[in-house]
Structure formats: C-alpha cells, structure tokens
Design a protein around this motif. Structure first.
Motif, short mmCIF file in Angstrom:
data_model
loop_
_atom_site.label_atom_id
_atom_site.label_comp_id
_atom_site.label_asym_id
_atom_site.label_seq_id
_atom_site.Cartn_x
_atom_site.Cartn_y
_atom_site.Cartn_z
N VAL A 118 -4.12 1.89 -5.28
CA VAL A 118 -4.37 2.38 -3.92
C VAL A 118 -5.85 2.21 -3.58
O VAL A 118 -6.20 1.76 -2.49
CB VAL A 118 -3.94 3.86 -3.78
N ARG A 119 -6.72 2.56 -4.52
CA ARG A 119 -8.16 2.40 -4.30
C ARG A 119 -8.51 0.93 -4.05
O ARG A 119 -9.27 0.61 -3.13
CB ARG A 119 -8.96 2.94 -5.49
N GLU A 120 -7.93 0.04 -4.83
CA GLU A 120 -8.19 -1.39 -4.64
C GLU A 120 -7.71 -1.85 -3.26
O GLU A 120 -8.40 -2.64 -2.59
CB GLU A 120 -7.50 -2.20 -5.73
N ASN A 131 2.53 1.69 -3.45
CA ASN A 131 1.58 2.17 -4.45
C ASN A 131 1.26 3.64 -4.24
O ASN A 131 1.20 4.41 -5.20
CB ASN A 131 0.30 1.34 -4.43
N LEU A 132 1.08 4.04 -3.01
CA LEU A 132 0.78 5.43 -2.71
C LEU A 132 1.98 6.33 -3.04
O LEU A 132 1.81 7.41 -3.64
CB LEU A 132 0.39 5.58 -1.24
N GLU A 133 3.17 5.89 -2.70
CA GLU A 133 4.37 6.67 -3.04
C GLU A 133 4.52 6.84 -4.54
O GLU A 133 4.87 7.91 -5.03
CB GLU A 133 5.61 6.00 -2.45
N LYS A 134 4.26 5.78 -5.30
CA LYS A 134 4.37 5.83 -6.76
C LYS A 134 3.32 6.78 -7.35
O LYS A 134 3.60 7.51 -8.30
CB LYS A 134 4.24 4.44 -7.38
N ALA A 135 2.11 6.76 -6.81
CA ALA A 135 1.05 7.66 -7.28
C ALA A 135 1.46 9.11 -7.03
O ALA A 135 1.30 9.98 -7.90
CB ALA A 135 -0.28 7.34 -6.60
N ILE A 136 1.98 9.39 -5.86
CA ILE A 136 2.41 10.74 -5.52
C ILE A 136 3.56 11.18 -6.42
O ILE A 136 3.60 12.31 -6.92
CB ILE A 136 2.79 10.83 -4.03
N GLU A 137 4.50 10.29 -6.66
CA GLU A 137 5.64 10.60 -7.52
C GLU A 137 5.18 10.95 -8.94
O GLU A 137 5.64 11.93 -9.54
CB GLU A 137 6.59 9.41 -7.56
N ASP A 173 -2.74 7.31 -12.78
CA ASP A 173 -4.03 6.60 -12.84
C ASP A 173 -3.87 5.14 -12.43
O ASP A 173 -4.70 4.60 -11.69
CB ASP A 173 -4.63 6.67 -14.24
N ASP A 174 -2.79 4.51 -12.89
CA ASP A 174 -2.55 3.11 -12.57
C ASP A 174 -2.34 2.93 -11.06
O ASP A 174 -3.00 2.10 -10.43
CB ASP A 174 -1.34 2.60 -13.34
N GLN A 179 0.83 -1.20 0.00
CA GLN A 179 0.00 0.00 0.00
C GLN A 179 0.87 1.25 0.00
O GLN A 179 0.61 2.20 -0.75
CB GLN A 179 -0.92 0.02 1.21
N GLU A 180 1.89 1.26 0.83
CA GLU A 180 2.79 2.41 0.90
C GLU A 180 3.50 2.62 -0.43
O GLU A 180 3.62 3.75 -0.90
CB GLU A 180 3.80 2.24 2.02
#
Length: 75
Positions: A58-60, A9-15, A52-53, A6-7
């Motif tokens: 993260v949503r999942e 995925n969240l870090e990658k989304a923020i990046e 988006d990916d 989870q962390e």
C-alpha cells in the motif's frame, strides 16, 4: 486497474490486522490454555507478517501515485 490493485492490497492489510487483533482479544478474554499459546503465537506472527507485506505494498502504491520515495523525496 491500478485502483483495483490498491484496493486489494489495502483490503488484505486490513484483513491481516483484524486476524491478529481477533487472536489477541480472544487470548485476553478467554485466558486461553497455555498449550494453545504456541499455536496462537504462530497465527499472530503469520498475520503480522501478512500485514507488514500488504502495508508495504500500500505504501509503495501511494509513493508511486505521489511520485515520491519512502523518505519523501521526489524520484
């Protein structure tokens, strides 16, 4: 293990969001040359697709944690 995923995925989304924002700000401040527009557009699109990916992942993760599906109903 789940928290690590989870962390990550969240870090990658923020990046990815930061990458897109950086390009947008640079274009706005520098008024980048027209010839750079195609490159900037491609880089922004790639960053947006990555965001988006990872945002979907993260949503999942959140849905699995709560035991709900995308529409809020219980599985």
């Amino acid at each position: 293990m789940r928290d690590t995923r989870q962390e990550k995925n969240l870090e990658k989304a923020i990046e990815a969001a930061r990458d897109e924002l950086h390009i947008m700000r640079r274009r706005g401040q520098e008024r980048a040359n027209t010839r750079d527009h195609g490159h900037d557009y491609k880089a922004m699109r790639e960053a947006r697709e990555k965001f988006d990916d990872y945002a979907g992942r993260v949503r999942e993760d959140h849905e699995k944690e709560r035991g709900t599906n995308r529409h809020g109903s219980r599985e």
